[in-house]
Scaffold this active site. Sequence first.
Site, PDB file in Angstrom:
ATOM      1  N   ARG A  65     -89.577   3.621 -42.553  1.00 37.01           N
ATOM      2  CA  ARG A  65     -88.598   4.546 -41.973  1.00 37.01           C
ATOM      3  C   ARG A  65     -87.162   4.126 -42.265  1.00 37.01           C
ATOM      4  O   ARG A  65     -86.242   4.946 -42.232  1.00 37.01           O
ATOM      5  CB  ARG A  65     -88.830   4.663 -40.459  1.00 37.01           C
ATOM      6  CG  ARG A  65     -88.226   5.923 -39.903  1.00 37.01           C
ATOM      7  CD  ARG A  65     -88.411   6.196 -38.416  1.00 37.01           C
ATOM      8  NE  ARG A  65     -89.484   5.568 -37.735  1.00 37.01           N
ATOM      9  CZ  ARG A  65     -89.352   4.457 -36.980  1.00 37.01           C
ATOM     10  NH1 ARG A  65     -88.184   3.857 -36.856  1.00 37.01           N
ATOM     11  NH2 ARG A  65     -90.384   3.964 -36.347  1.00 37.01           N
ATOM     12  N   TYR A 119     -71.898  27.887 -41.546  1.00 39.74           N
ATOM     13  CA  TYR A 119     -73.289  28.225 -41.844  1.00 39.74           C
ATOM     14  C   TYR A 119     -73.992  28.577 -40.530  1.00 39.74           C
ATOM     15  O   TYR A 119     -73.841  27.858 -39.537  1.00 39.74           O
ATOM     16  CB  TYR A 119     -73.899  26.989 -42.505  1.00 39.74           C
ATOM     17  CG  TYR A 119     -75.316  27.082 -42.965  1.00 39.74           C
ATOM     18  CD1 TYR A 119     -75.693  28.007 -43.933  1.00 39.74           C
ATOM     19  CD2 TYR A 119     -76.283  26.207 -42.478  1.00 39.74           C
ATOM     20  CE1 TYR A 119     -77.003  28.049 -44.388  1.00 39.74           C
ATOM     21  CE2 TYR A 119     -77.589  26.243 -42.930  1.00 39.74           C
ATOM     22  CZ  TYR A 119     -77.946  27.172 -43.877  1.00 39.74           C
ATOM     23  OH  TYR A 119     -79.232  27.212 -44.326  1.00 39.74           O
ATOM     24  N   ASP A 191     -68.612  20.314 -43.835  1.00 42.25           N
ATOM     25  CA  ASP A 191     -69.751  20.722 -44.658  1.00 42.25           C
ATOM     26  C   ASP A 191     -69.182  21.013 -46.049  1.00 42.25           C
ATOM     27  O   ASP A 191     -68.500  22.014 -46.257  1.00 42.25           O
ATOM     28  CB  ASP A 191     -70.415  21.960 -44.045  1.00 42.25           C
ATOM     29  CG  ASP A 191     -71.686  22.370 -44.795  1.00 42.25           C
ATOM     30  OD1 ASP A 191     -71.767  22.116 -46.014  1.00 42.25           O
ATOM     31  OD2 ASP A 191     -72.573  22.958 -44.162  1.00 42.25           O
ATOM     32  N   LYS A 216     -79.030  21.822 -52.368  1.00 43.26           N
ATOM     33  CA  LYS A 216     -78.350  22.756 -53.264  1.00 43.26           C
ATOM     34  C   LYS A 216     -78.034  22.081 -54.597  1.00 43.26           C
ATOM     35  O   LYS A 216     -78.897  21.939 -55.423  1.00 43.26           O
ATOM     36  CB  LYS A 216     -77.093  23.316 -52.573  1.00 43.26           C
ATOM     37  CG  LYS A 216     -77.354  23.798 -51.128  1.00 43.26           C
ATOM     38  CD  LYS A 216     -78.195  25.049 -51.052  1.00 43.26           C
ATOM     39  CE  LYS A 216     -78.741  25.388 -49.666  1.00 43.26           C
ATOM     40  NZ  LYS A 216     -77.794  25.519 -48.600  1.00 43.26           N
TER      41      LYS A 216
HETATM   42  C1  PLP Z   1     -78.094  25.594 -47.160  1.00 44.21           C
HETATM   43  C2  PLP Z   1     -76.929  25.111 -46.398  1.00 44.21           C
HETATM   44  C3  PLP Z   1     -77.091  24.161 -45.392  1.00 44.21           C
HETATM   45  C4  PLP Z   1     -78.436  23.675 -44.933  1.00 44.21           C
HETATM   46  O1  PLP Z   1     -79.138  22.961 -45.869  1.00 44.21           O
HETATM   47  P1  PLP Z   1     -80.739  22.885 -45.848  1.00 44.21           P
HETATM   48  O2  PLP Z   1     -81.048  21.790 -46.772  1.00 44.21           O
HETATM   49  O3  PLP Z   1     -81.227  24.236 -46.280  1.00 44.21           O
HETATM   50  O4  PLP Z   1     -81.148  22.579 -44.420  1.00 44.21           O
HETATM   51  C5  PLP Z   1     -75.957  23.673 -44.769  1.00 44.21           C
HETATM   52  N1  PLP Z   1     -74.729  24.127 -45.098  1.00 44.21           N
HETATM   53  C6  PLP Z   1     -74.545  25.055 -46.040  1.00 44.21           C
HETATM   54  C7  PLP Z   1     -73.161  25.499 -46.348  1.00 44.21           C
HETATM   55  C8  PLP Z   1     -75.627  25.587 -46.723  1.00 44.21           C
HETATM   56  O5  PLP Z   1     -75.428  26.545 -47.636  1.00 44.21           O
END
Ligand code: PLP
Length: 400
Positions: A65, A119, A191, A216
Amino acid sequence: MTRDTKTDRVLGDATRVVQAGRRPEWTQGIVNPPVWRASTVLYDSIADLRANAGRDTHHRLYYGRRGTPTQWSLADALTSLEPGAEATFLYPSGVAAIAAALLSVLSPGDELLLVDSAYDPTRGQAMQLLKRFGITTRFYDPLIGAGIADLVGPNTRAIFLESPGSLTFEVQDVPAIVAVAKRQGLTTLLDNTWATPLFFPAIEKGIDLTILAATKYVVGHSDAMLGSVTAAPGHFARLRDMSFQLGQVASPDDSWLGSRGLRTMAVRLAQHQASALEIARWLAARPEVAQVLHPALPSCPGHEYWARDFKGSSGLFSFVLNGGDERARAALIDSLDLFGIGYSWGGFESLAIPADPARIRTAAPRDYAGPLVRLQIGLEDAGDLIADLEHGLAAFRAAL
Ligand SMILES: *Cc1c(COP(=O)(O)O)cnc(C)c1O
């Protein structure tokens, strides 16, 4: 700018993502760090086990972990892309990363200032998870800038930014907000998924905790979920402690996919950028389109901050249709051949989805001339994507 530790030369982005995190003790002579899978780690003796229990487990095998060289390598790579950062923790998704970052900063009675263009699942955490633990949230206009000082109250503890914002792409005046936060002793969380550290080095800009949905652009191939939080000096210990308490661990296999994706992130981003700009400019000239919400175009709110602070633009943006309704927008999206319909983005394939900010926004709702479509521009030939969109706009016109 990052300098090579041996030669002191300044390295470019493509070189940095190739080099990052590949320490010889983790790669063992293999080019990309291999997958180290583990739960149990074996010790030589009880004395060895006891000695390890008291030590800092950072970059030391202890128990699965706490990670293996596969996760350490990717985390180290992401840290090295953020000049001035202390360290990075990995998570099984971007949403998990956001939750851990928020919980590492906030306590009952605290207030969070959250950008209205965040988001949607981030809003969900604020309205449900944080609320249950006695943490209140005030939403603010993404274009508020230094005016955020007026919202800071006695219980305000942190400011959460997302720039550009989800769906509507307002670019925030990050330096102005950071200046207020520093003056008032508040923690800033960003973010940074859209820009990545290559287009917006967040720690250098004064952010305390910078978050990526590595799902992403880091993974880049739509085949794994991953998140990361990179901390400025002084913020990592609390983040790591909270993440350990939550039992967070990104799987070695998914971390390996992240590490593999990272090697090509700079060249992929360059292509996403070029194709998305070409398509955004083409859309801006079309009579069916009222506005293009792409941070690199002056038609996007906050474009001046993008021009001042960012090193590039990525492959995700929205456009506003010139009138029309839900049905006409569906006719457009349904008629596309090369664009898939689905959530997420940052992979090699193009996507289109309807975007409905009016259903979500509370602090700074905006009027748009028609429905919004969000595009993720993949790595296909831009000319093919434009031909597909031309066909889609014809279907939109026919449905008006
Ligand atoms: C997709 C996304 C997330 C979340 O990511 P996941 O890996 O799908 O949980 C957070 N912030 C933004 C801006 C996103 O586009």
